[in-house]
Design a protein around this motif. Sequence first.
Motif, PDB file in Angstrom:
ATOM      1  N   THR A   1       0.819  -1.115  -0.027  1.00 26.94           N
ATOM      2  CA  THR A   1       0.034  -0.013   0.115  1.00 26.94           C
ATOM      3  C   THR A   1       0.767   1.277  -0.066  1.00 26.94           C
ATOM      4  O   THR A   1       1.770   1.234   0.803  1.00 26.94           O
ATOM      5  CB  THR A   1      -0.859   0.013   1.215  1.00 26.94           C
ATOM      6  N   ASN A   2       0.458   2.220  -1.031  1.00 25.27           N
ATOM      7  CA  ASN A   2       1.439   3.526  -0.988  1.00 25.27           C
ATOM      8  C   ASN A   2       0.638   4.501  -0.624  1.00 25.27           C
ATOM      9  O   ASN A   2       1.225   5.691  -0.545  1.00 25.27           O
ATOM     10  CB  ASN A   2       2.038   3.533  -2.555  1.00 25.27           C
ATOM     11  N   GLU A   3      -0.672   4.599  -0.281  1.00 24.93           N
ATOM     12  CA  GLU A   3      -1.235   5.695   0.113  1.00 24.93           C
ATOM     13  C   GLU A   3      -2.480   5.263   1.131  1.00 24.93           C
ATOM     14  O   GLU A   3      -3.070   4.147   0.824  1.00 24.93           O
ATOM     15  CB  GLU A   3      -1.725   6.411  -0.947  1.00 24.93           C
ATOM     16  N   PHE A   4      -2.528   5.999   2.389  1.00 22.03           N
ATOM     17  CA  PHE A   4      -3.747   5.555   3.155  1.00 22.03           C
ATOM     18  C   PHE A   4      -4.916   6.304   2.877  1.00 22.03           C
ATOM     19  O   PHE A   4      -4.865   7.500   2.872  1.00 22.03           O
ATOM     20  CB  PHE A   4      -3.136   5.776   4.733  1.00 22.03           C
ATOM     21  N   VAL A   5      -6.097   5.681   2.801  1.00 20.91           N
ATOM     22  CA  VAL A   5      -7.137   5.983   2.277  1.00 20.91           C
ATOM     23  C   VAL A   5      -8.243   5.576   3.503  1.00 20.91           C
ATOM     24  O   VAL A   5      -8.345   4.529   3.767  1.00 20.91           O
ATOM     25  CB  VAL A   5      -7.714   5.668   1.084  1.00 20.91           C
ATOM     26  N   PRO A   6      -8.662   6.731   4.549  1.00 15.63           N
ATOM     27  CA  PRO A   6      -9.672   6.352   5.619  1.00 15.63           C
ATOM     28  C   PRO A   6     -10.958   5.616   4.895  1.00 15.63           C
ATOM     29  O   PRO A   6     -11.475   5.536   3.956  1.00 15.63           O
ATOM     30  CB  PRO A   6     -10.008   7.606   5.962  1.00 15.63           C
ATOM     31  N   GLN A   7     -11.271   4.499   5.835  1.00 13.83           N
ATOM     32  CA  GLN A   7     -12.340   3.752   5.368  1.00 13.83           C
ATOM     33  C   GLN A   7     -13.679   4.366   5.696  1.00 13.83           C
ATOM     34  O   GLN A   7     -14.546   4.115   5.133  1.00 13.83           O
ATOM     35  CB  GLN A   7     -12.338   2.140   5.984  1.00 13.83           C
ATOM     36  N   THR A   8     -13.531   5.101   6.834  1.00 11.89           N
ATOM     37  CA  THR A   8     -14.669   5.627   7.271  1.00 11.89           C
ATOM     38  C   THR A   8     -14.624   7.100   7.253  1.00 11.89           C
ATOM     39  O   THR A   8     -13.441   7.507   7.781  1.00 11.89           O
ATOM     40  CB  THR A   8     -15.179   5.295   8.667  1.00 11.89           C
ATOM     41  N   ALA A   9     -15.475   8.175   6.911  1.00 11.57           N
ATOM     42  CA  ALA A   9     -15.295   9.519   7.134  1.00 11.57           C
ATOM     43  C   ALA A   9     -15.381   9.902   8.373  1.00 11.57           C
ATOM     44  O   ALA A   9     -16.383   9.472   9.107  1.00 11.57           O
ATOM     45  CB  ALA A   9     -16.228  10.039   5.917  1.00 11.57           C
ATOM     46  N   ASN A  10     -14.783  11.065   8.655  1.00 13.86           N
ATOM     47  CA  ASN A  10     -14.951  11.803   9.687  1.00 13.86           C
ATOM     48  C   ASN A  10     -14.646  10.971  11.176  1.00 13.86           C
ATOM     49  O   ASN A  10     -15.194  11.244  12.195  1.00 13.86           O
ATOM     50  CB  ASN A  10     -16.105  12.409   9.817  1.00 13.86           C
ATOM     51  N   VAL A  11     -13.828  10.008  11.119  1.00 13.96           N
ATOM     52  CA  VAL A  11     -13.130   9.244  12.138  1.00 13.96           C
ATOM     53  C   VAL A  11     -11.565   9.171  12.388  1.00 13.96           C
ATOM     54  O   VAL A  11     -10.908   9.089  11.392  1.00 13.96           O
ATOM     55  CB  VAL A  11     -13.538   7.704  11.861  1.00 13.96           C
ATOM     56  N   PRO A  12     -11.231   9.717  13.388  1.00 12.14           N
ATOM     57  CA  PRO A  12      -9.577   9.796  13.636  1.00 12.14           C
ATOM     58  C   PRO A  12      -8.984   8.273  13.614  1.00 12.14           C
ATOM     59  O   PRO A  12      -9.616   7.297  13.647  1.00 12.14           O
ATOM     60  CB  PRO A  12      -9.604  10.170  15.050  1.00 12.14           C
TER      61      PRO A  12
ATOM     62  N   LEU B   1      -6.534  -0.670  23.927  1.00 12.59           N
ATOM     63  CA  LEU B   1      -6.919   0.823  23.445  1.00 12.59           C
ATOM     64  C   LEU B   1      -7.934   0.668  22.306  1.00 12.59           C
ATOM     65  O   LEU B   1      -8.935   1.174  22.133  1.00 12.59           O
ATOM     66  CB  LEU B   1      -5.769   1.631  23.293  1.00 12.59           C
ATOM     67  N   ALA B   2      -7.364  -0.543  21.402  1.00 14.53           N
ATOM     68  CA  ALA B   2      -8.057  -0.672  20.025  1.00 14.53           C
ATOM     69  C   ALA B   2      -9.676  -1.233  20.514  1.00 14.53           C
ATOM     70  O   ALA B   2     -10.589  -0.785  19.973  1.00 14.53           O
ATOM     71  CB  ALA B   2      -7.610  -1.421  19.186  1.00 14.53           C
ATOM     72  N   SER B   3      -9.461  -2.136  21.362  1.00 16.42           N
ATOM     73  CA  SER B   3     -10.912  -2.764  21.899  1.00 16.42           C
ATOM     74  C   SER B   3     -12.138  -1.600  22.627  1.00 16.42           C
ATOM     75  O   SER B   3     -13.039  -1.677  22.361  1.00 16.42           O
ATOM     76  CB  SER B   3     -10.642  -3.907  22.789  1.00 16.42           C
ATOM     77  N   ALA B   4     -11.244  -0.723  23.371  1.00 15.67           N
ATOM     78  CA  ALA B   4     -12.160   0.191  23.875  1.00 15.67           C
ATOM     79  C   ALA B   4     -12.613   1.251  23.102  1.00 15.67           C
ATOM     80  O   ALA B   4     -13.751   1.970  23.445  1.00 15.67           O
ATOM     81  CB  ALA B   4     -11.270   0.844  25.188  1.00 15.67           C
TER      82      ALA B   4
ATOM     83  N   ASN C   1     -12.575   1.225  19.562  1.00 14.02           N
ATOM     84  CA  ASN C   1     -12.706   0.898  18.021  1.00 14.02           C
ATOM     85  C   ASN C   1     -14.131   1.469  17.430  1.00 14.02           C
ATOM     86  O   ASN C   1     -14.089   1.665  16.016  1.00 14.02           O
ATOM     87  CB  ASN C   1     -12.658  -0.667  17.806  1.00 14.02           C
ATOM     88  N   GLU C   2     -15.030   1.893  18.244  1.00 14.98           N
ATOM     89  CA  GLU C   2     -16.315   2.579  17.658  1.00 14.98           C
ATOM     90  C   GLU C   2     -15.835   3.940  17.322  1.00 14.98           C
ATOM     91  O   GLU C   2     -16.697   4.663  16.553  1.00 14.98           O
ATOM     92  CB  GLU C   2     -17.332   2.408  18.486  1.00 14.98           C
TER      93      GLU C   2
END
Length: 354
Positions: A17-28, A54-57, A59-60
């Motif tokens: 992967t050469n560019e990160f594209v967010p899967q969901t808009a407006n989410v850090p 932290l990811a489990s806590a 992730n939403e």
Amino acid sequence: MKMDQPSSAISTIPNGTNEFVPQTANVPVILLFRTSWEPSIQPGTALDDAFSALASAYNEQCGFFAVDAEGCPDLSLAYGITVVPSFVLLSSDGKTVQTKLDGIPEIDVLTRAVVSLVSSAPVRAPPPSSEEKETGNADNLDSRLKSLVTSSPVMLFMKGSPSAPRCGFSRQSVEILDSASIAYGTFDILMDEDVRQGLKKYSDWPTYPQLYAHGELMGGLDILKEMMEGGDLAEQLGVQALEAKKSLEERLSELIRRSRILVFIKGIPSAPKCGFSRQIVEILEDIVGEGGRRIAYDSFNILEDEEVRQGLKKYSDWPTYPQLYVDGELVGGLDIVKEMLESGDLQSMLVGSS
């Protein structure tokens, strides 16, 4: 070597992967750059357990991604990754780097950074229920508002966002909370007219911005100013202030002790940006330790941080780069390193500290 799979709450970015594209808009988003050979972030380590927790806590509210730094070289270069692990925290636009943690962070530092990132993201209102859509029931709107005002320990209802306030009162409120190092959530009332009008009645407060702590209305800008003048704002809001930004001297003191062997260069070891940096990297790469293995060393790309680049010259009273540090002490630049290599002192120093 294939990396172990991360927690199910952490997504893996495919190699190449050469560019990160967010899967969901407006989410850090939090990007963890790691490798299969770096021991500090392997499954079962304290750092891996903490990041998974932290990811489990969260992730939403936040996207968590693991990146093989060597498998995604373009992505590593784009974010200036020179050491693993590295944590890159992106704001809700999916592009702006809010925080970057290079190397092995203290777990409480990582936790505060994640909490701050999540808290600073604009909160999205829960969608109205089908009953509310059909009947316009005020009780359902009240339920939505209650959910919003309690969505973060400290919530600011404002016009715009912290990075782009849409009125002077909102801007001043953001500046006060930021200056007090308080983590807070925000909601842009211009994006939801139901919330904008309903919250006035819900809290019997007719204007914006509105500040809430633990679901209770504190007031508007004037009240916030009075609280700030009255003393510890965090204590009055019932929260703990984030760690104050460290001084440059503190940053440099910690940075030079980040690894036992650390070289400050222009560029990264695999792609030096000047001949002197290339030569010192070649010297370090040729040093062999016990068992015939090359010594482990860390590097810092001074081209990525002008504050460090200029500050380190004064801090160590050494005006040029590269600079080599061992156990937090300056060894010197390329000429000194070459002299020590010829005398044999460099081998004994580096192997003895690896």
